[in-house]
Design an enzyme around this catalytic site. Sequence first.
Site, PDB file in Angstrom:
ATOM      1  CG  ASP A 177      -3.922   4.360  -3.702  1.00  0.00           C
ATOM      2  OD1 ASP A 177      -2.981   4.144  -4.491  1.00  0.00           O
ATOM      3  OD2 ASP A 177      -4.012   5.413  -3.062  1.00  0.00           O
ATOM      4  CG  HIS A 178      -1.408   1.731  -8.668  1.00  0.00           C
ATOM      5  ND1 HIS A 178      -2.087   2.812  -9.105  1.00  0.00           N
ATOM      6  CD2 HIS A 178      -0.107   1.997  -8.879  1.00  0.00           C
ATOM      7  CE1 HIS A 178      -1.238   3.710  -9.556  1.00  0.00           C
ATOM      8  NE2 HIS A 178      -0.025   3.236  -9.431  1.00  0.00           N
ATOM      9  CG  HIS A 240      -1.424   7.590  -5.558  1.00  0.00           C
ATOM     10  ND1 HIS A 240      -2.202   6.458  -5.518  1.00  0.00           N
ATOM     11  CD2 HIS A 240      -1.469   8.027  -6.832  1.00  0.00           C
ATOM     12  CE1 HIS A 240      -2.689   6.238  -6.728  1.00  0.00           C
ATOM     13  NE2 HIS A 240      -2.266   7.162  -7.543  1.00  0.00           N
TER      14      HIS A 240
END
Length: 485
Positions: A177-178, A240
């Site tokens: 999950d960047h 996110h």
Amino acid sequence: MVSRVIPVDSFDLVIFGGTGDLARRKILPGLFRRFLAGQMPDTSRIIGAARSDLDDDGYRTMIAEAIEEFGGAEKEKSEDVKAFLGRLHYVAIDAKGDGGWKELADLMRDDVVRAFYFSVAPSLFGDLAERLHSYKVAGQDARIVVEKPFGRDLDSAKALNDTLAQHFNEDQIYRIDHYLGKETVQNLMAVRFGNVLFEPLWNSHYVDHIEITVAETVSVGGRGSYYDKSGAMRDMVQNHLMQLLCLIAMEAPNEFTADAVRDEKLKVIRALQPVELHHIVRGQYEAGKDTPSYRQDVEDPRSRTESFIAMKVDIANWRWAGVPFYLRTGKMLKARTSEIAVVFKDLGHSIFPGDHARHRNILKIQLQPNEGMDLQVTIKEPGPGGMRLIDVPLDMTFADAIGEDVEDAPDAYERLIMDVIRGNQTLFMRGDEVEAAWAWTDPIIGGWEQRGDVPKTYEPGSAGPEDAMMLMHRDGRKWLELRAK
Ligand code: NAP
């Protein structure tokens, strides 16, 4: 200040989907920047793998163009680009067939870290995992990196976890999950657990509420058909925003290790309460002067998918009982910003005569466009005229405080890929975390699907539907202004 680059072990990194959008826009330009930073040992190699009929040279040409477009290569010397391209190789491979697998197995070396980035559609994850195993390309020490979306509900996430678990142990799986790779996200933990100042105040005695906003100015654009099947809840909240919520709300882990951190995050997800119907506002953007509406973008005049969502979320534990978390995210909004705001309670009693304004300490944590934090504090307005109070930000923009090296700091993808090579899973989601997140999300989505709810419309360039404002107004609160800092 000189930035410290911690070397990693030599590696063979195979990028399945090496010709795709993500690989060309993010992964390879990111690796190029790590190469320039001196973080890639001389013997390390990057192997692109996809069905396209390319050889090493053809792949190098493709990636040279990608670096020029997305990697800031104009600033770099062409010898650097050439040296980096020399590390690249390509194998034409079909995830669903037998072509290319033997060649890949022959190419891999034994004495280096083996990592496999699944930058392909999730429907291919199972095929890749199976063939990596059957062709003996990946052994017990190999690592696999999987991209979002990780499932579209609890059942599909479980199925995906089960498929990967047939061939890989949990400590080999890196679910990316960047958002977790952003500098500020890690700073959030440093600020909370590295200072004596904040932690005593980080609870329902002192915090009034917390806002988490991820706002975009862009429309769904060319991703319409993909987006319409997911919507803001699946695309942004389940992953996110949930991850940011966990980092803000979790208890201090007893040590900064992958499982200790992830255990604490999991407890937060499990303490999330079901969300009441009137605590959710979904929206769809209308057409603007020159811009199509959401329904036009996705080419479905009856679509009920949300391009905006705002919700009030409660966490049932001692620390957060009674403290609402307000989440909002959407497209075509008036500013592009990702921000967390911890809004502290009012003073209760002011000793300053004539001061009737509401002064609040607010800690704002900005993730984009500029990473940094500011703490709103109340001071005396300078000059004569008695004790007039004003609120000012104590700005902690990292680039100002630490110097220009921050600009050279790795971006989220670079940092996360290097963590894979190091074998550090702290910033990656564990399988049980993902499942717990879906277990909370599923009934919410199921609820509005069952009722056939139609999202409210909102003007492009606004802060979302009017009802989203009401969500906070009803509680005597107001969203912080939506603006890019
Ligand atoms: P993309 O542009 O469609 O690329 C897909 C890649 O997969 C191509 O390299 C394609 O190359 C390869 N491929 C397709 N079928 C294959 C097969 N049977 N065997 C081997 N390779 C195959 O997709 P993308 O945007 O890069 O996205 C990749 C993954 O990252 C997806 O899971 C996506 O959800 C995720 N993701 C993307 C972004 C983004 O910004 N793009 C952001 C977050 C997550 P060939 O056609 O040559 O085989």
